[in-house]
Write an enzyme that holds these catalytic residues in place. Structure first.
Site, PDB file in Angstrom:
ATOM      1  CD  GLU A   1      36.082  60.561 113.171  1.00  0.00           C
ATOM      2  OE1 GLU A   1      36.354  61.444 112.768  1.00  0.00           O
ATOM      3  OE2 GLU A   1      35.776  59.704 112.940  1.00  0.00           O
TER       4      GLU A   1
ATOM      5  CG  HIS B   1      34.571  49.284  95.904  1.00  0.00           C
ATOM      6  ND1 HIS B   1      35.915  49.128  95.153  1.00  0.00           N
ATOM      7  CD2 HIS B   1      34.770  49.429  97.298  1.00  0.00           C
ATOM      8  CE1 HIS B   1      36.153  48.410  95.510  1.00  0.00           C
ATOM      9  NE2 HIS B   1      36.373  48.171  97.269  1.00  0.00           N
TER      10      HIS B   1
ATOM     11  CE  LYS C   1      37.519  52.488  97.212  1.00  0.00           C
ATOM     12  NZ  LYS C   1      38.435  52.450  97.987  1.00  0.00           N
TER      13      LYS C   1
ATOM     14  CB  THR D   1      41.481  46.013  96.449  1.00  0.00           C
ATOM     15  OG1 THR D   1      40.913  45.548  98.803  1.00  0.00           O
ATOM     16  CG2 THR D   1      40.601  44.110  96.748  1.00  0.00           C
TER      17      THR D   1
HETATM   18  P1  NAD Z   1      34.825  57.138 106.148  1.00  0.00           P
HETATM   19  O1  NAD Z   1      34.858  58.929 105.019  1.00  0.00           O
HETATM   20  O2  NAD Z   1      33.515  56.990 106.663  1.00  0.00           O
HETATM   21  O3  NAD Z   1      35.640  57.264 107.421  1.00  0.00           O
HETATM   22  C1  NAD Z   1      37.087  58.008 107.558  1.00  0.00           C
HETATM   23  C2  NAD Z   1      37.159  58.734 108.854  1.00  0.00           C
HETATM   24  O4  NAD Z   1      38.335  58.926 108.977  1.00  0.00           O
HETATM   25  C3  NAD Z   1      36.046  59.524 109.494  1.00  0.00           C
HETATM   26  O5  NAD Z   1      34.748  60.038 110.082  1.00  0.00           O
HETATM   27  C4  NAD Z   1      36.901  60.920 109.231  1.00  0.00           C
HETATM   28  O6  NAD Z   1      35.969  61.508 109.858  1.00  0.00           O
HETATM   29  C5  NAD Z   1      38.174  60.185 110.462  1.00  0.00           C
HETATM   30  N1  NAD Z   1      39.310  60.789 109.961  1.00  0.00           N
HETATM   31  C6  NAD Z   1      39.468  62.002 109.153  1.00  0.00           C
HETATM   32  N2  NAD Z   1      41.099  62.525 109.835  1.00  0.00           N
HETATM   33  C7  NAD Z   1      41.414  62.593 111.013  1.00  0.00           C
HETATM   34  C8  NAD Z   1      41.932  62.881 111.924  1.00  0.00           C
HETATM   35  N3  NAD Z   1      43.093  63.068 111.529  1.00  0.00           N
HETATM   36  N4  NAD Z   1      41.744  61.196 112.467  1.00  0.00           N
HETATM   37  C9  NAD Z   1      40.923  60.448 113.414  1.00  0.00           C
HETATM   38  N5  NAD Z   1      39.983  60.224 112.213  1.00  0.00           N
HETATM   39  C10 NAD Z   1      40.314  60.938 111.536  1.00  0.00           C
HETATM   40  O7  NAD Z   1      35.252  55.913 105.357  1.00  0.00           O
HETATM   41  P2  NAD Z   1      35.285  54.740 105.232  1.00  0.00           P
HETATM   42  O8  NAD Z   1      34.612  54.224 104.404  1.00  0.00           O
HETATM   43  O9  NAD Z   1      35.903  54.287 106.585  1.00  0.00           O
HETATM   44  O10 NAD Z   1      37.240  54.416 104.983  1.00  0.00           O
HETATM   45  C11 NAD Z   1      37.859  54.698 105.679  1.00  0.00           C
HETATM   46  C12 NAD Z   1      39.553  54.199 104.263  1.00  0.00           C
HETATM   47  O11 NAD Z   1      39.138  52.977 104.548  1.00  0.00           O
HETATM   48  C13 NAD Z   1      39.246  54.292 103.219  1.00  0.00           C
HETATM   49  O12 NAD Z   1      40.397  55.280 102.687  1.00  0.00           O
HETATM   50  C14 NAD Z   1      38.500  53.042 102.730  1.00  0.00           C
HETATM   51  O13 NAD Z   1      38.898  53.403 100.904  1.00  0.00           O
HETATM   52  C15 NAD Z   1      39.930  52.162 103.303  1.00  0.00           C
HETATM   53  N6  NAD Z   1      39.022  50.754 103.353  1.00  0.00           N
HETATM   54  C16 NAD Z   1      39.978  49.195 103.390  1.00  0.00           C
HETATM   55  C17 NAD Z   1      39.396  48.671 103.548  1.00  0.00           C
HETATM   56  C18 NAD Z   1      40.257  47.075 103.657  1.00  0.00           C
HETATM   57  O14 NAD Z   1      40.059  46.358 103.853  1.00  0.00           O
HETATM   58  N7  NAD Z   1      41.607  47.370 104.204  1.00  0.00           N
HETATM   59  C19 NAD Z   1      37.605  48.255 103.521  1.00  0.00           C
HETATM   60  C20 NAD Z   1      37.146  49.278 103.980  1.00  0.00           C
HETATM   61  C21 NAD Z   1      37.729  50.945 103.615  1.00  0.00           C
END
Ligand code: NAD
Length: 266
Positions: free
Chosen positions: A33, A154, A158, A165
């Site tokens: 994290e 969404h 978000k 997407t």
């Molecule tokens: P979230 O905020 O719940 O989770 C992100 C996590 O990353 C947090 O726990 C944060 O503390 C952590 N983080 C930040 N900096 C960090 C670091 N340096 N090292 C380790 N951890 C770190 O967000 P989420 O809803 O889980 O979404 C995360 C990303 O995924 C967003 O960009 C979202 O748009 C994307 N997403 C992509 C898809 C896909 O299919 N590609 C699907 C859903 C979400």
């Protein structure tokens, strides 16, 4: 195959941990994290609602990369760029689901891809990747007299808009038409906008509730309209796709790949 999860306490990170723990052939290498996170020291699996496995959330992403064959990243763009550096340095596969990536972050992924297998997709679901192909195909078949508009909705948490997407669907539509999305993209409309520019690709964004992800590509002509829609029922489809991508990487040469490559829809 040992899979590490960066951002393991995030909404997606927790789903990916649960998916790795329940996938044959996948072994959880650990989770990290952001430094200072309140979750550091907690059990990675327990945080994901699974039985504790004795792996604690850490803040040393370098150590996690070295302990993993592949690392899955759903974090924030700046962190993803740092993780790309670690993937390249250590020759470990990296699966990137983080959205909102700008040119500098994509540059970091491209650099890493010279030495490591990198899979990046704004949406990891099978259905959306099929939709990308269909969008390109329909845009190529129809002329400019069919206006292309992309709608997305969404959940309230978000932080980036339009969704990665929606932008990928815009790129697929532009590719089908043989144009550059940057030249035709209409991301915001407000006030006295004047009539629609022919050839524009428009975007509309809604936020609310717990919507996992709705996307519709509309081709609006005179007297008829084609709408291609995908609705994600829950976020586990993205986690499943990310783990599938990780399991796909061992046979690949270093390079930057998409989910369409993983699914053979390229
Ligand atoms: P979230 O905020 O719940 O989770 C992100 C996590 O990353 C947090 O726990 C944060 O503390 C952590 N983080 C930040 N900096 C960090 C670091 N340096 N090292 C380790 N951890 C770190 O967000 P989420 O809803 O889980 O979404 C995360 C990303 O995924 C967003 O960009 C979202 O748009 C994307 N997403 C992509 C898809 C896909 O299919 N590609 C699907 C859903 C979400």
């Amino acid at each position: 195959m040992k899979i590490g999860i960066v951002g393991c306490a995030g909404r997606m990170g927790r789903m990916v941990v649960a998916e790795v723990l329940s996938t044959d052939g996948a072994e959880l290498a650990g989770g990290s994290e952001a430094p200072g996170s309140e979750f550091i020291g907690q059990d990675v699996a327990a945080l994901a609602g699974m039985e504790a496995v004795g792996l604690k959330v850490g803040d040393d992403a370098g150590a996690l990369f070295r302990a993993s064959d592949a690392v899955i990243d759903f974090t924030v763009p700046a962190a993803t760029a740092e993780h790309a550096g670690l993937a390249g340095e250590n020759g470990r596969a990296l699966i990137v689901g983080t959205t909102g990536l700008e040119a500098e972050h994509m540059g970091a992924l491209e650099k890493a891809a010279a030495k490591a297998v990198v899979v990046q997709a704004a949406n990891m679901s099978v259905g959306v990747n099929l939709l990308l192909g269909l969008t390109e195909q329909v845009a190529g078949a129809l002329g400019d007299d069919y206006d292309i508009e992309i709608f997305e909705m969404h959940h309230r948490h978000k932080v980036d808009a339009p969704s990665g997407t929606a932008l990928a669907l815009g790129q697929a539509a532009a590719a089908g038409r043989g144009v550059d999305l940057n030249q035709v993209s209409q991301r915001v409309r407000d006030g006295h906008t004047g009539p629609r520019n022919p050839g524009d690709v428009g975007f509309a964004v809604l936020r609310g509730g717990d919507v996992a992800g709705d996307h519709t590509v509309i081709f609006a002509g005179d007297g008829e309209r084609i709408e291609l829609t995908h609705k994600a029922g829950n976020r586990s489809v993205f986690a499943r796709g990310a783990v599938l991508a990780a399991l796909w990487t061992p046979e690949q040469k270093p390079g930057l790949y998409s989910m369409r490559d993983v699914l053979g829809l390229g």
